[in-house]
Design a protein around this motif. Sequence first.
Motif, PDB file in Angstrom:
ATOM      1  N   GLU A 201     -61.872-102.010  -7.524  1.00 56.99           N
ATOM      2  CA  GLU A 201     -61.115-101.677  -6.323  1.00 56.99           C
ATOM      3  C   GLU A 201     -61.059-102.863  -5.373  1.00 56.99           C
ATOM      4  OE1 GLU A 201     -61.897 -96.848  -5.952  1.00 56.99           O
ATOM      5  OE2 GLU A 201     -63.263 -98.265  -4.967  1.00 56.99           O
ATOM      6  N   ASN A 202     -62.173-103.552  -5.231  1.00 59.31           N
ATOM      7  CA  ASN A 202     -62.231-104.700  -4.335  1.00 59.31           C
ATOM      8  C   ASN A 202     -61.307-105.822  -4.818  1.00 59.31           C
ATOM      9  OD1 ASN A 202     -63.828-105.926  -1.968  1.00 59.31           O
ATOM     10  ND2 ASN A 202     -64.049-107.472  -3.555  1.00 59.31           N
ATOM     11  N   LYS A 205     -57.546-104.875  -4.358  1.00 60.30           N
ATOM     12  CA  LYS A 205     -57.114-104.922  -2.958  1.00 60.30           C
ATOM     13  C   LYS A 205     -56.900-106.358  -2.497  1.00 60.30           C
ATOM     14  CE  LYS A 205     -59.345-100.619  -1.485  1.00 60.30           C
ATOM     15  NZ  LYS A 205     -60.473-100.040  -0.692  1.00 60.30           N
ATOM     16  N   ARG A 206     -57.751-107.259  -2.941  1.00 57.77           N
ATOM     17  CA  ARG A 206     -57.652-108.643  -2.495  1.00 57.77           C
ATOM     18  C   ARG A 206     -56.443-109.364  -3.076  1.00 57.77           C
ATOM     19  NH1 ARG A 206     -61.925-110.573   0.126  1.00 57.77           N
ATOM     20  NH2 ARG A 206     -63.753-109.226   0.262  1.00 57.77           N
ATOM     21  N   THR A 481     -64.328-109.542   3.928  1.00 54.85           N
ATOM     22  CA  THR A 481     -62.939-109.104   3.910  1.00 54.85           C
ATOM     23  C   THR A 481     -62.034-110.259   4.297  1.00 54.85           C
ATOM     24  OG1 THR A 481     -62.956-108.425   6.230  1.00 54.85           O
ATOM     25  CG2 THR A 481     -63.693-106.795   4.591  1.00 54.85           C
TER      26      THR A 481
END
Length: 646
Positions: A201-202, A205-206, A481
């Motif tokens: 997921e990380n 998203k990036r 983030t």
Amino acid sequence: MRLSSIAIISATFGVAAGLCLIAAGFAVNVIQDNSELGVRRALDGRELHWAEVHADGLQVFLTGTAPSEALRFAALTSAGTVVDAARVIDNMTVKATAQLTAPRFSVEILRNDSGISLIGLVPASTDRRDLLAKLSSLAANGNVTDLLETADYQVPDAWEDSLRYALKALKSLPRSKVSVAAGEVEIRAMSDSDQDKRKLENDLKRAVPGDVKLVMEITAPRPVITPFTLRFLIDADGARFDACSAEDEESRTRILAAAKAAGVEGETTCTIGLGVPSPTWAEAVEKAVAALAQLGNGSVTFSDADITLVAAEGTVQGLFDRVVGELENDLPTVFALHSVLPQPKKKDAATEVPEFTATLSPEGLVQLRGRLNNELTRTAAETFAKARFGSAAIHNAARLDETLPASWSLRVLTALDGLSKLSNGYVSVTPDLIILSGKTGNTATSANIARLFAQKLGDKARFDLSVEYVEALDPVASIPTPEECEAGIGEIVKTRKINFEPGSDKPDAEAAAILDDIAEILRSCGEMKLEIGGHTDSQGREEMNQALSQQRAQAVLNELRARKVLTGSFVAKGYGEEQPIADNGTEEGRDANRRIEFHLIRNEPAAQPETTLENAEQTAEEELQPETDQPVDPADAAKDGGSNDE
């Protein structure tokens, strides 16, 4: 006489013919008027007031401008219900309509162990051969099923970015469905574990482009938990789980409720998995946790259907006997209880408790001290430690003691195995107890170690775990983030200017250290869309300032690339003198305007118009009108300040 007779007969026929003509004309006029009136009424009855009717003899002419082709056909149909359709002459025109809205291009990509399937509608300009070639390299045995259709319409905004991102994401999604539309990608996939799910997921998203909206649903299968383990304890630090397992949501809810009743505070988790030894698992846990709460201190460990309850040293014997007796009678029949009340050890100076210890430093160095029972155990411990921690990181200072119990080797190797799951920590092994403490970046480590100890040492083994989760050690959660990265770079360039040699795009000597610090931040940030903006003051010609700012922004991008920063999603853009932040009339103002800025690209995707096509089978009364969605205004990109000398 003969002539008179002929004249009379002729006159008679002439009069008859005239009367017939008069009657026919009258009949035609009546039919004409009735036809025109009937058609008019039929049109008005269907609210087709725009249509004009004119009858000429037996023919009925329809004129006027129809709002749509469907309504023109409706007028003809209405007239045909009153008079013979062959008598209706269509002289109507149709109002010019706007060009049909382009269809909604979309693709669904299904990937599994059998291959990849494509279904949907793509622009005719899409390079299908290249698309299939890229997917063939991912598909099992190169098996790609192409069910795509094409339409020759203009490619909508963000379509290429969406499709490119979907193909990139598909590389890490072996079991997934990816739906692609212009400006939107929806991903539904399975991961191997909860940790893989978080990382996936990380990463997704990036990597998403700024003009693409991402919708994700990543699921992780229930793990097979062997043995099915739960460990709950109450000590001076309060009540907590070292490990918690449940077979479903209902079971987890019951277990967590029992833990809160026993004194657990704050949020806690319980892993849902397969392998529960009995459908009465939650009931057994509830009763065991409640029993421990009555004792006030101690631990209760479940290893499948075996339960070990260890009271704290000093617990009153009568209380211990009553609580254990009630628990033995209340437990479901599948479960077996083993209870321990440790007795205070007699102080005897001549008695020395043997111990083995291992320490893992944050740098990865391991020290082995204490006692090992023979040379074979020492060799096994060294070999196992080198395999777990690395051959260059082991320092063995343990001595041999042949009086140690036979189970000592197993206890030592199990302790080292548990220590290897920590980032740093300490473990102590004695004949009756293993104590392990340390820090980790994985939330499941404590449960995994408890399960390991219960499996290797048996359900009656005593051990004490103090494992602390540290987010900074989490390889997923510790990644900053994009906003945090932007802010970090902003803090650097607020106080330290990226200067260039006069009139040049070459950074000066002092800029190298600044770029090193920025590169260090970016290397830890992962992939993100970043703009490097170059700005100048107003001195010199505008065209030269524009070119110089572009060259300087590109030079910074090249310097970051040379420092091993992934810059594939970075953009260098020169703004020249267009965006001053200070007065160009002063030297200080001009110095401030000569700068480099770093900011995220935060464009929001625009909503795409829905497809609208006329349906030939739709009833003639319905008017078809194209529908479009309102575009979403892009969000303004936030900027952090930076500067450079000209």
